[in-house]
Design a protein around this motif. Structure first.
Motif, PDB file in Angstrom:
ATOM      1  N   TYR A 162       0.830  -1.201   0.000  1.00 50.44           N
ATOM      2  CA  TYR A 162       0.000   0.000   0.000  1.00 50.44           C
ATOM      3  C   TYR A 162       0.868   1.257   0.000  1.00 50.44           C
ATOM      4  N   LEU A 163       1.923   1.240   0.847  1.00 47.34           N
ATOM      5  CA  LEU A 163       2.781   2.409   0.981  1.00 47.34           C
ATOM      6  C   LEU A 163       3.571   2.668  -0.302  1.00 47.34           C
ATOM      7  N   ALA A 186      -8.579   6.473  -0.118  1.00 42.70           N
ATOM      8  CA  ALA A 186      -8.768   7.927  -0.075  1.00 42.70           C
ATOM      9  C   ALA A 186      -7.541   8.651  -0.614  1.00 42.70           C
ATOM     10  N   VAL A 187      -6.338   8.120  -0.346  1.00 47.05           N
ATOM     11  CA  VAL A 187      -5.108   8.758  -0.806  1.00 47.05           C
ATOM     12  C   VAL A 187      -4.899   8.519  -2.300  1.00 47.05           C
ATOM     13  N   VAL A 188      -4.973   7.264  -2.742  1.00 47.66           N
ATOM     14  CA  VAL A 188      -4.658   6.973  -4.146  1.00 47.66           C
ATOM     15  C   VAL A 188      -5.706   7.553  -5.091  1.00 47.66           C
ATOM     16  N   ASN A 189      -6.915   7.795  -4.598  1.00 44.81           N
ATOM     17  CA  ASN A 189      -7.924   8.426  -5.444  1.00 44.81           C
ATOM     18  C   ASN A 189      -7.554   9.851  -5.831  1.00 44.81           C
ATOM     19  N   LEU A 190      -6.604  10.447  -5.114  1.00 47.40           N
ATOM     20  CA  LEU A 190      -6.153  11.803  -5.434  1.00 47.40           C
ATOM     21  C   LEU A 190      -5.103  11.810  -6.530  1.00 47.40           C
ATOM     22  N   TYR A 201      -4.925  -4.552  -5.988  1.00 46.91           N
ATOM     23  CA  TYR A 201      -4.271  -5.113  -4.805  1.00 46.91           C
ATOM     24  C   TYR A 201      -5.145  -4.940  -3.567  1.00 46.91           C
ATOM     25  N   GLY A 202      -5.810  -3.778  -3.459  1.00 41.93           N
ATOM     26  CA  GLY A 202      -6.726  -3.571  -2.342  1.00 41.93           C
ATOM     27  C   GLY A 202      -7.865  -4.584  -2.348  1.00 41.93           C
ATOM     28  N   LEU A 203      -8.390  -4.885  -3.544  1.00 43.89           N
ATOM     29  CA  LEU A 203      -9.447  -5.893  -3.652  1.00 43.89           C
ATOM     30  C   LEU A 203      -8.919  -7.273  -3.297  1.00 43.89           C
ATOM     31  N   PHE A 204      -7.682  -7.564  -3.709  1.00 42.44           N
ATOM     32  CA  PHE A 204      -7.074  -8.856  -3.360  1.00 42.44           C
ATOM     33  C   PHE A 204      -6.984  -9.034  -1.847  1.00 42.44           C
TER      34      PHE A 204
END
Length: 315
Positions: A162-163, A186-190, A201-204
């Protein structure tokens, strides 16, 4: 959104946390229940740790897992509440980019760790009820330590990407996060880039890790309930069910709010952003607040120790 935050920039040094968008004038009032929940979570979980540490009869696998859960809850709520209350009370909205990533790491890492602890607790109850004569030989201190270590390492390792993924994206639209804390999505959506890798990866992690945890927990309690209903006496069935009732309650307190968080995030896309953020905040703080209350009410050994503690102090 201010004009300066609309200008193009790359990898901002700070993010701006809005708190509860649309309810800025009510932040002080909103802070009251959140602060109350935080105090209850701190006092309740510290009390659980103190009771288990000072009572030798509670030095067993089930209570070791309970202590692990209390520590996880303390870290989880402390990684969120102080900054959230600073936003609500003194309008301290800025957060350093690296601090935001660190907060994201703690939130997701220890949320995953909590899910893993529930798997371990489900296994503990399964062995205690379905194989009581072999309980002490199966759940040794060595195995309990290995399970706790595996739970921590799993969360710690799986959240590291994630980081790295969040750090590599260029942020050239805005640095405003419409929440009071930093989460991965919330961060990567920016980011002004194709973030499908982060999304996949988040879904995984959500489906293959947390989903497997839910399956293992459901399997454990299915076997437990089958063993309970096979007991010949009704009073024995009730007594045995009560021994795992608190575990079922805290598991529901963790996963049901998570479901509401997922649903509320979808409502946020339809214009109810403040409702979505408010519900998400409550759902994140509910488990650390409710877990010590549930165990304090439903676990006879903890009740007894609390009663002796208070009566001894009064005398």
């Amino acid at each position: 959104m201010s004009h300066t935050n609309r200008n193009n920039f790359t990898n901002p040094s700070t993010f701006i946390l809005l708190g509860i968008p649309g309810l800025e004038t009510d932040h002080v009032w909103i802070s009251i229940p959140f602060c109350t929940m935080y105090i209850i979570a701190i006092v309740g979980n510290v009390t659980i740790l103190f009771i288990v540490k000072t009572e030798p009869s509670l030095h067993g696998p089930m209570y070791y897992f309970l202590c692990m859960l209390a520590i996880t809850d303390l870290i989880l709520c402390t990684s969120v509440l102080p900054k959230m209350l600073a936003i609500f009370w003194i309008n301290c909205r800025e957060i350093d980019f690296n601090a935001c990533l660190m907060q994201m790491y703690f939130i997701h890492c220890f949320s995953m760790a909590e899910s893993g602890i529930f798997v371990a607790m489900g296994f503990d109850r399964y062995v205690a009820i379905c194989h009581p004569l072999r309980y002490s030989t199966i759940l040794t201190n060595s195995l309990v330590a290995k399970l706790c270590l595996a739970v921590v390492l799993r969360g710690g390792v799986l959240i590291v990407p994630y980081l790295f993924l969040a750090r590599q994206w260029p942020y050239c639209r805005t640095n405003i996060i419409p929440e009071p804390y930093c989460t991965h999505i919330a961060v990567v959506n920016l980011a002004c880039a194709d973030i499908r890798v982060s999304s996949y990866y988040g879904l995984f992690v959500a489906f293959c890790v947390t989903g497997l945890d839910v399956i293992f927990i459901a399997l454990s309690y299915t076997l437990i309930l089958r063993a309970i209903f096979r007991l010949p006496r009704k009073d024995a069935r009730i007594k045995t069910f009560e021994t795992c009732g608190s575990h079922i309650a805290v598991i529901l307190a963790f996963y049901i709010p998570g479901l509401f968080t997922s649903l509320s995030s979808r409502l946020g896309k339809n214009g109810a952003l403040q409702f979505s953020v408010l519900i998400s905040n409550l759902c994140l703080l509910m488990p650390p607040t409710l877990n010590p209350i549930i165990y304090g009410v439903r676990t006879k050994q903890i009740q007894t120790r609390l009663f002796h503690l208070f009566t001894h102090r009064r005398s």
